[in-house]
Scaffold this motif. Structure first.
Motif, mmCIF file in Angstrom:
data_model
loop_
_atom_site.group_PDB
_atom_site.id
_atom_site.type_symbol
_atom_site.label_atom_id
_atom_site.label_comp_id
_atom_site.label_asym_id
_atom_site.label_seq_id
_atom_site.Cartn_x
_atom_site.Cartn_y
_atom_site.Cartn_z
ATOM 1 N N ARG A 1 -4.790 13.675 3.286
ATOM 2 C CA ARG A 1 -3.875 13.470 2.175
ATOM 3 C C ARG A 1 -4.639 13.404 0.861
ATOM 4 N N GLU B 1 0.828 -1.211 0.000
ATOM 5 C CA GLU B 1 0.000 0.000 0.000
ATOM 6 C C GLU B 1 0.859 1.257 0.000
ATOM 7 N N LEU B 2 2.026 1.158 0.616
ATOM 8 C CA LEU B 2 2.888 2.330 0.675
ATOM 9 C C LEU B 2 3.306 2.739 -0.741
ATOM 10 N N TYR C 1 2.707 7.611 5.359
ATOM 11 C CA TYR C 1 4.146 7.481 5.197
ATOM 12 C C TYR C 1 4.786 7.535 6.567
ATOM 13 N N PRO C 2 5.307 6.403 7.070
ATOM 14 C CA PRO C 2 5.705 6.316 8.474
ATOM 15 C C PRO C 2 6.868 7.228 8.836
ATOM 16 N N PHE D 1 11.280 7.195 -0.050
ATOM 17 C CA PHE D 1 10.705 6.183 0.830
ATOM 18 C C PHE D 1 11.721 5.134 1.271
ATOM 19 N N ASN E 1 -5.629 0.286 5.730
ATOM 20 C CA ASN E 1 -4.683 0.525 6.831
ATOM 21 C C ASN E 1 -4.027 1.897 6.706
ATOM 22 N N TYR E 2 -4.679 2.772 5.961
ATOM 23 C CA TYR E 2 -4.288 4.188 5.788
ATOM 24 C C TYR E 2 -3.051 4.396 4.940
ATOM 25 N N ALA E 3 -2.076 3.447 5.029
ATOM 26 C CA ALA E 3 -0.838 3.594 4.254
ATOM 27 C C ALA E 3 -0.244 4.988 4.388
ATOM 28 N N ASN F 1 3.238 14.234 5.083
ATOM 29 C CA ASN F 1 2.313 13.257 4.512
ATOM 30 C C ASN F 1 1.321 13.948 3.591
ATOM 31 N N VAL G 1 -6.344 10.835 -9.109
ATOM 32 C CA VAL G 1 -7.303 10.236 -8.185
ATOM 33 C C VAL G 1 -6.600 10.107 -6.834
ATOM 34 N N LYS H 1 2.475 6.112 -5.420
ATOM 35 C CA LYS H 1 2.195 6.235 -6.855
ATOM 36 C C LYS H 1 1.055 7.214 -7.093
ATOM 37 N N LEU H 2 -0.028 7.051 -6.325
ATOM 38 C CA LEU H 2 -1.173 7.935 -6.505
ATOM 39 C C LEU H 2 -0.809 9.371 -6.134
ATOM 40 N N ASP H 3 0.193 9.519 -5.278
ATOM 41 C CA ASP H 3 0.667 10.855 -4.924
ATOM 42 C C ASP H 3 1.667 11.369 -5.951
ATOM 43 N N ARG I 1 -9.633 -0.599 -7.550
ATOM 44 C CA ARG I 1 -8.206 -0.471 -7.877
ATOM 45 C C ARG I 1 -7.982 -0.311 -9.374
ATOM 46 N N SER J 1 0.162 3.997 -2.586
ATOM 47 C CA SER J 1 -0.201 5.315 -2.118
ATOM 48 C C SER J 1 0.761 6.363 -2.680
ATOM 49 N N GLU K 1 8.969 2.619 13.840
ATOM 50 C CA GLU K 1 8.073 3.291 12.896
ATOM 51 C C GLU K 1 7.396 2.231 12.048
ATOM 52 N N LYS K 2 6.126 2.089 12.212
ATOM 53 C CA LYS K 2 5.443 1.123 11.345
ATOM 54 C C LYS K 2 4.133 1.708 10.943
ATOM 55 N N LEU L 1 -4.240 0.848 -10.140
ATOM 56 C CA LEU L 1 -3.330 -0.056 -9.440
ATOM 57 C C LEU L 1 -3.437 -1.481 -9.956
ATOM 58 N N PHE M 1 -6.686 4.056 2.011
ATOM 59 C CA PHE M 1 -6.579 2.604 2.138
ATOM 60 C C PHE M 1 -7.099 2.133 3.491
ATOM 61 N N LEU N 1 13.425 4.933 4.970
ATOM 62 C CA LEU N 1 12.898 3.828 5.772
ATOM 63 C C LEU N 1 13.989 2.838 6.143
ATOM 64 N N ALA O 1 -8.335 3.272 -9.889
ATOM 65 C CA ALA O 1 -7.144 3.981 -9.419
ATOM 66 C C ALA O 1 -5.947 3.756 -10.341
ATOM 67 N N PRO P 1 -1.112 5.524 -12.796
ATOM 68 C CA PRO P 1 -1.842 6.015 -11.614
ATOM 69 C C PRO P 1 -1.400 7.407 -11.170
ATOM 70 N N GLY Q 1 2.246 14.731 -2.045
ATOM 71 C CA GLY Q 1 1.630 14.697 -3.366
ATOM 72 C C GLY Q 1 1.688 16.048 -4.069
#
Ligand code: ADP
Ligand code: MG
Lengths: 283, 350
Positions: B147, A171-172, B88-89, A190, B84-86, B96, B78, A177-179, B48, A175, A282-283, B53, B82, A194, B51, B73, B100
């Motif tokens: 985001r 997903e990272l 950026y940790p 990233f 689990n939010y995804a 975050n 678009v 990519k969409l950004d 997806r 996500s 960090e997760k 993906l 997600f 990381l 999107a 994508p 974009g």
């Protein structure tokens, strides 16, 4: 607070471990502050002597070698450059090749990975003649490039980076990519941040690996200005005594202590990153 | 042509799984569309593909008048939230949101402006300097929304974004998402397996089963007029009761009652569906229910019982009634509030 017996045992074991690590260094240091003769006659020392400044001065400033021109300082610098080059390139190349292996899902990714992995069975010592031939054909003997280049591929580091990238959730990437991230910015924005901890750890290992190279620089270099630390240890600091070459043991110990400084500096400098990465989950 | 147009879209995964079958669907600008269906029905796959993906195996997707099948994508404009939010940790909340925008080469001041506006809208202004790991579930959810909003995309895509929250927070966030969407007016697709979520959020919803849209319509249309056994069973809580029956010459005969003058020319084995809330207690009713369990919800009671050989038949009674285990209730179905489905195909026949 009550101290449990188990804790005492654990601490005893830890203290023994620490002593095992520290004692040889302490003996080297203590011995490096004595006179040569006294070490030869009485063995290594646990206590400090009074020859510290004489011995260390000697080591740093004495010009050795056949041409009487190369100093220990020069060899430290050579080794430092070599190790820095090897560590930097090893980390960069393996991080990028792992990136390609994990994220570009081409069919041959797995076989190629195993091919890279198998090169662990062919260390430099095994391929030293062909490697030497190539480097000398390219005219790279007696150069930093020649010292560094044949050692920059790393199956180990590629393996660790690959395993790490595989744990990063899809997903990272999606996500990002969409950004609007492209392949390069995903790597830089990233994967690199990381894997900071990983990079620091790999850099340390690879630096020490490069710093302690012996056989390759020995074969590669004929000019003394490219001598490295480990070579120097063998070559310099002998003295003639009644026609027999006697080691100048005290100076050698001083040399050993000094030669530890560059890698120690690297570890001290990077451990901030390293430990920060370990603490921040960090997760 | 409408804003988002799916034409005969099919998805076959490389391993041969056919996840979406020739689906066609049009979504209007500003509409809140919900895809609802059981897990594994292909709703994420459909989302997806919008999107970018997942590759589209067959068919066309048009967004805002442009065929986007082959558009990367990153170029589709678009935004997706997600499950689990995804987040950026390694970046703080500000970055975050800003990432974009940076990638689009927007200048710093504008980015700051937009991030701050979005943060205010979502009430996360106080956390902008924090890393995602230092946020609660609800706050992370907000950051993920932020985001998406900050980029002002053509379309929002949500893939079960509430399923990681606890029940109370889920209801609260559901409300906020709806309000937010109405405020910013961005076309949205929301995927969920939770029919309550679907009913409450949707302008229109698509009930998906096995890679096929079974029914498309407003939540009320679908609730009042389910076109198939699957939709009838999926939408509505508690679930619709189903009884085996026979339909012959406009007369329906179930286990121990009959309904006459049914508006259907179908003859044969059918399934009769009755919603728990469409039953009323009367004397000499059609159905005799032997009460086995009562769930008191306060506002009303869910009464579960047995009709002859049929177990777990549910009746929703007003909260002020006291019904006990072992009672015998006599129930009638509200006028015309029953659904009859062909037993073999599941198609509605009345
Ligand atoms: N990457 C994949 N490869 C193969 N099959 C997949 C893949 N992703 C999903 N599927 C299959 O496609 C079907 C639909 O999946 P999905 O769209 O994720 O369902 P939902 O989101 O409705 O739960 C499922 O049967 C699932 O097993
Ligand atoms: Mg899903």
């Amino acid at each position: 607070m009550k101290i449990k017996p188990l804790q005492i045992v654990a601490h005893i074991i830890l203290i023994i471990g620490v002593l095992l690590m520290v004692l040889p260094i302490w003996i080297s240091f203590a011995s490096s502050t004595h006179e040569n003769v006294s070490i030869l006659t009485e063995g290594m020392r646990f206590t400090l002597g009074d020859q510290f400044s004489r011995n260390y001065n000697e080591v740093l400033n004495e010009k050795g070698g056949w041409s009487e021109e190369v100093t220990a300082a020069k060899m430290f610098i050579n080794s430092f450059i070599m190790a820095l080059g090897i560590a930097t390139l090893k980390v960069a190349i393996s991080a990028m090749s792992a990136y390609a292996l994990v994220y570009y899902r081409f069919k041959l990714a797995v076989p190629i990975f195993w091919l890279i992995f198998i090169t662990l069975l062919v260390p430099l010592e095994v391929r030293i003649f062909p490697s030497y031939k190539i480097v000398s054909d390219l005219g790279l003997t007696n150069s930093y490039t020649g010292l560094i280049l044949p050692l920059v591929a790393s199956a180990t580091a590629t393996f660790f980076f690959r395993q790490f990238y595989k744990t990063i959730p899809d997903e990272l990437l999606e996500s990002a990519k969409l950004d609007g991230a492209n392949a390069w910015s995903f790597f830089i924005d990233f994967l690199v941040p990381l894997s900071k901890t990983m990079i620091a750890a790999m850099f340390i290992f690879m630096f020490v690996y490069g710093y302690s190279q012996y056989l390759w620089p020995l074969i590669m270099t004929t000019a003394e200005e490219y001598w490295t630390v480990v070579m120097g240890m063998k070559i310099i600091y002998t003295e003639s005594y009644e026609g027999v070459a006697l080691p100048r043991t005290a100076e050698r110990f001083a040399y050993i202590i000094l030669s530890m400084i560059p890698p120690v500096l690297v570890v001290v400098f990077l451990q901030k990153w390293f430990i920060k990465g370990l603490i921040q989950t960090e997760k | 042509m409408s804003f988002l147009d799916l034409k005969n879209v099919t998805k076959i995964y490389p391993n041969g799984t056919k996840a979406v079958h020739e689906t066609s669907l049009s979504i209007n600008e500003g509409e809140f569309m919900v895809f609802v269906g059981p897990s594994g029905c292909g709703k994420s796959t459909l989302l997806r593909m919008v999107a970018g993906l997942e590759d589209i195996t067959e068919g066309d997707i048009n967004l805002d008048g442009q065929l986007i099948n082959e558009v990367d994508p990153s170029e589709r404009d678009v935004a997706m939230v997600f499950q689990n939010y995804a987040l950026y940790p390694h970046m703080n909340v500000y970055n975050n949101l800003a990432y974009g925008l940076k990638n689009r080469g927007i200048d710093k001041e504008t980015i700051e402006q937009k991030v701050n506006d979005a943060a205010k809208l979502l009430q996360i202004s106080d956390f902008l300097q924090r890393k995602p790991s230092m946020l609660s579930g609800g706050q992370r959810q907000r950051v993920a929304m932020g985001r998406a909003i900050v980029r002002n995309p053509k379309i929002f895509l949500f893939d079960e974004p509430l399923s990681n929250l606890d029940a109370k927070l889920r209801i609260q966030m559901r409300l906020e998402i709806k309000k937010l969407q109405q405020k910013v007016g961005v076309t949205s697709i929301f995927v969920t397996h939770d029919q309550v979520e679907a009913m409450t959020l949707a302008d229109r919803l698509a009930v998906i089963n096995d890679g096929i849209i079974e029914q498309l319509g407003t939540p009320i249309e679908i609730y009042n007029n389910p076109k198939s056994l699957f939709v009838a069973g999926f939408i509505g809580s508690p679930q619709m009761n189903f009884l085996d029956a026979n339909l012959n010459n406009k007369t329906l005969s179930a286990e121990n009652f009959e309904i006459k003058n049914i508006e259907s020319d179908y003859n044969g084995e059918v399934t009769l569906g009755i919603r728990p809330e469409h039953l009323i207690e009367t004397e000499n009713g059609l159905i005799n229910l032997k009460v086995e369990l009562v769930e008191q919800l306060g506002s009303d009671n869910l009464v579960y019982g047995q009709i002859k050989n049929i177990k777990d038949f549910c009746y929703r009674s007003p909260g002020n009634q006291t019904i006990k285990k072992g009672d015998n209730l006599s129930l009638n179905i509200e006028e015309n509030k029953y659904y009859i489905f062909d037993k073999s195909t599941g198609k509605r026949v009345n």
